[in-house]
Scaffold this active site. Structure first.
Site, mmCIF file in Angstrom:
data_model
loop_
_atom_site.group_PDB
_atom_site.id
_atom_site.type_symbol
_atom_site.label_atom_id
_atom_site.label_comp_id
_atom_site.label_asym_id
_atom_site.label_seq_id
_atom_site.Cartn_x
_atom_site.Cartn_y
_atom_site.Cartn_z
ATOM 1 C CG ASP A 1 -2.049 1.033 1.125
ATOM 2 O OD1 ASP A 1 -2.561 1.256 0.014
ATOM 3 O OD2 ASP A 1 -2.398 1.629 2.161
ATOM 4 C CG ASN B 1 -2.096 -8.451 -13.927
ATOM 5 O OD1 ASN B 1 -2.608 -8.451 -15.049
ATOM 6 N ND2 ASN B 1 -2.764 -8.132 -12.834
ATOM 7 N NE ARG C 1 -10.332 -1.796 3.104
ATOM 8 C CZ ARG C 1 -9.489 -1.248 2.246
ATOM 9 N NH1 ARG C 1 -8.205 -1.554 2.296
ATOM 10 N NH2 ARG C 1 -9.905 -0.406 1.318
HETATM 11 O O1 SAT Z 1 -7.574 4.203 3.783
HETATM 12 S S1 SAT Z 1 -7.558 2.803 4.140
HETATM 13 O O2 SAT Z 1 -6.243 2.468 4.639
HETATM 14 O O3 SAT Z 1 -8.549 2.540 5.140
HETATM 15 C C1 SAT Z 1 -7.859 1.836 2.795
HETATM 16 C C2 SAT Z 1 -7.597 2.511 1.523
HETATM 17 O O4 SAT Z 1 -8.423 3.307 1.104
HETATM 18 O O5 SAT Z 1 -6.549 2.264 0.890
HETATM 19 MN MN MN Z 2 -4.407 2.362 -0.021
#
Ligand code: SAT
Ligand code: MN
Length: 582
Positions: A278, A494, A367
């Protein structure tokens, strides 16, 4: 307890004075502490225990039904000058915002325990890491921060050494959407959040610190804080190249980061290593390359759609020590969400008997929270204090039309334009309409802590003598045909596109030059065993000149929206491409 740092003790005391908690608990991050918190949450209903046979030490949290996603309209960047926050952010004057927040915080922790969470974003001993302290009245936040960050005693020791930290104050308040704000004060390295217990609004180390505050800090310190996964691709010769890829929330970053290569690739010896899913912090190294760390220690991933087919690595890490938020449950207490290939939901995410006619079993933004170390593709490079060298940067959005499967930017400036011009259909990760195409530069629209014009200029500034910058690519896994069917299989396949990119990096693959960028010819991509119709592949790899002419005009308008702050070099690059298309 208290710390050796007077500034931290003073801040904790002043917050306690304002919020009036019944007790203050300094988190040490120990297993015993976590066990006590879990017990407390099982008793008060914050957590429900899942099937201990199939899912040992896994819990379900059901949030308030009106508190299930980030709230971009209630998220503010409070700089002294509105132009510093830019048109890409909601802005409020710092004094006004502090006034609003103090009024909300006044006495809000009466009857509650106030938790003090020292945390470190990034490996504890990395010079690239940065620390913060979150104060919260939510034990659920503590339990999640424990998985998502390096939290507790080691982080506190580093904070005492550094002498500085980002201050984050969070209260769930009344969980009332009308009394909810997520405020950022980048000039004070401070975050204040009230009225939500949801991930991005409440786990302040994540988007609030590691993206909004960190991007601001990174600009002054000469690095980049980005909304990117980091993945290592090892070829049959045993060389690993690291790729950083930006996609908006809920566009498959976790799946790409944990990709399992197709059968033929595995047989030949290709391997994939997950460093992060992320957030990516990148610093120029002494050799001119960009080095990246994942500031997080866990994954807060979207559950629906995660399955043995789309992400077997994720499935394998979710059968123990995980927190599930807003998923459904089977009759025997196992977590369940849409896309799962087995099991039947008995209750939906709100605890009601599951009824397809009423809605999905899991909330679309349900989540999981799990430690990165539980992922089968985990690599200890995720703990490397120096970070990993990045060979390629990828920008990707969710676009049903126009954007080809993949193209390469000619150079850094072109690549920055490609990132700045990114657009994507909105998803359930934020409240509001889903499926609307909007510009989402570098997938940072909700997360850049300052004016996008200045942000683009900061990106361009990395191109200087001696720099050995990654190649930049754009991908689109989400092209649809006239019938609305996805044209590219995606997920593990991918890998085929990643292989082409890395062969471009090492000079082993060809490309066709177009004004939009360099594209593979159908024969440059390994499509063996895919059974893809050649006409579909041709379509995925072609440029619709008329469509791009129009797109370039829209991009021009968008860039003009940042006025004087938009770098001239970016405008010139766009104008050059528009002229070539005309
Ligand atoms: O913002 S969160 O970490 O809750 C999830 C996202 O939007 O990537
Ligand atoms: Mn994110």
């Amino acid at each position: 307890m208290s710390s050796k740092l007077a500034s931290l003790n003073d801040w904790v005391a002043s917050v306690a004075q304002l919020t009036q908690p019944d007790a203050i608990h300094w988190c040490d991050g120990s297993d015993a502490e976590n066990a006590r918190l879990v017990e407390l949450m099982l008793a008060n209903g914050d957590l429900l225990k899942l099937n201990g046979q199939t899912h040992p030490d896994c819990y379900l949290h059901r949030s308030s039904p009106t508190d299930v996603a980030r709230v971009e309209h209630l998220t503010f960047v409070c700089t002294s000058q509105p132009a510093d926050a830019g048109p890409n952010n909601n802005w409020m004057a710092p004094d006004e915002a502090h006034g609003e927040m103090d009024a909300l915080y006044k006495g809000c922790m009466r009857g509650r325990t106030m938790y003090v969470i020292p945390y470190c974003m990034g490996p504890i001993d990395s010079p690239l890491s940065r620390c913060g302290v979150e104060i919260t009245d939510s034990p659920y936040v503590v339990a999640n921060m424990r998985i998502m960050t390096r939290m507790g005693a080691p982080a506190l020791a580093r904070i005492e050494r550094d002498g500085s930290f980002v201050r984050g104050l969070h209260s769930i308040g009344e969980l009332d959407p009308d009394r909810r704000f997520i405020m950022h004060f980048p000039e004070e390295l401070m975050i204040q959040s009230y009225g939500s217990g949801y991930g991005g609004n409440a786990l302040l180390g994540k988007k609030c610190h590691a993206l909004r505050i960190a991007s601001y800090q990174a600009r002054t310190e000469g690095w980049l804080a980005e909304h990117m996964l980091i993945v290592g691709i090892e070829n049959p010769q045993g060389e690993t190249h690291y790729v950083a890829a930006a996609f908006p929330s809920a566009c498959g970053k976790t799946n790409l980061a944990m990709l399992i290569p197709p059968e033929g690739y595995r047989r030949d010896g290709w391997k994939v290593w997950t460093v992060g899913d992320d957030i990516c912090w990148m610093h120029p190294g002494a050799d001119g390359r960009l080095y990246a760390i994942n500031p997080e220690a866990g994954y807060f991933g979207v559950a629906p759609g995660t399955s043995e087919k789309t992400n077997p690595n994720a499935m394998a890490m979710l059968n123990r020590d995980a927190i599930f938020t807003n998923v459904g449950v089977t009759a025997d207490g196992q977590p369940w969400w849409e896309g799962m290939t087995s099991g039947t939901p008995a209750q939906d995410w709100q605890g009601r008997p599951y009824d397809k006619a009423v809605g999905p079993a899991a909330h679309p933004n349900a989540r999981f929270t799990v430690s990165a170390k539980q992922c089968p593709s985990y690599t200890d490079k995720a703990e490397d204090a120096q970070g990993v060298p990045i060979s390629a940067i990828v920008f990707g959005g969710r676009r049903a039309s126009l954007v080809p499967l993949v193209f390469e930017a000619r150079d850094w400036t072109h690549g920055v334009l490609v990132g700045a011009a990114m657009a994507s259909e909105t998803t359930a990760a934020a409240t509001g309409a889903v499926g609307v195409v909007r510009r989402d530069s570098m997938a940072m629209k909700p997360f850049a802590g300052y004016n996008f014009g200045d942000y683009f200029a900061h990106w361009l500034s990395f191109d200087k003598p001696g720099a050995k910058l990654p190649k930049i690519f754009q991908v689109n896994w989400f092209r649809k045909d006239a019938k609305g069917k996805f044209m590219w299989p995606g997920f593990g396949d991918n890998m085929r596109v990643l292989e082409w990119m890395l062969k471009r990096v090492t000079g082993q693959a060809g490309a066709v030059e177009t004004p939009v960028g360099n594209l593979p010819e159908p024969g440059d991509l390994n499509t063996e065993g895919l059974g893809l119709d050649p006409a579909v592949l041709q379509e995925l790899l072609s440029i619709d000149r008329a469509g791009w002419k129009e797109e370039m005009a829209h991009i021009g308008e968008y860039l003009d929206g940042f006025g004087e702050r938009t770098p001239a070099a970016l405008k010139a690059e766009r104008a050059k491409i528009a002229a070539q298309l005309a």
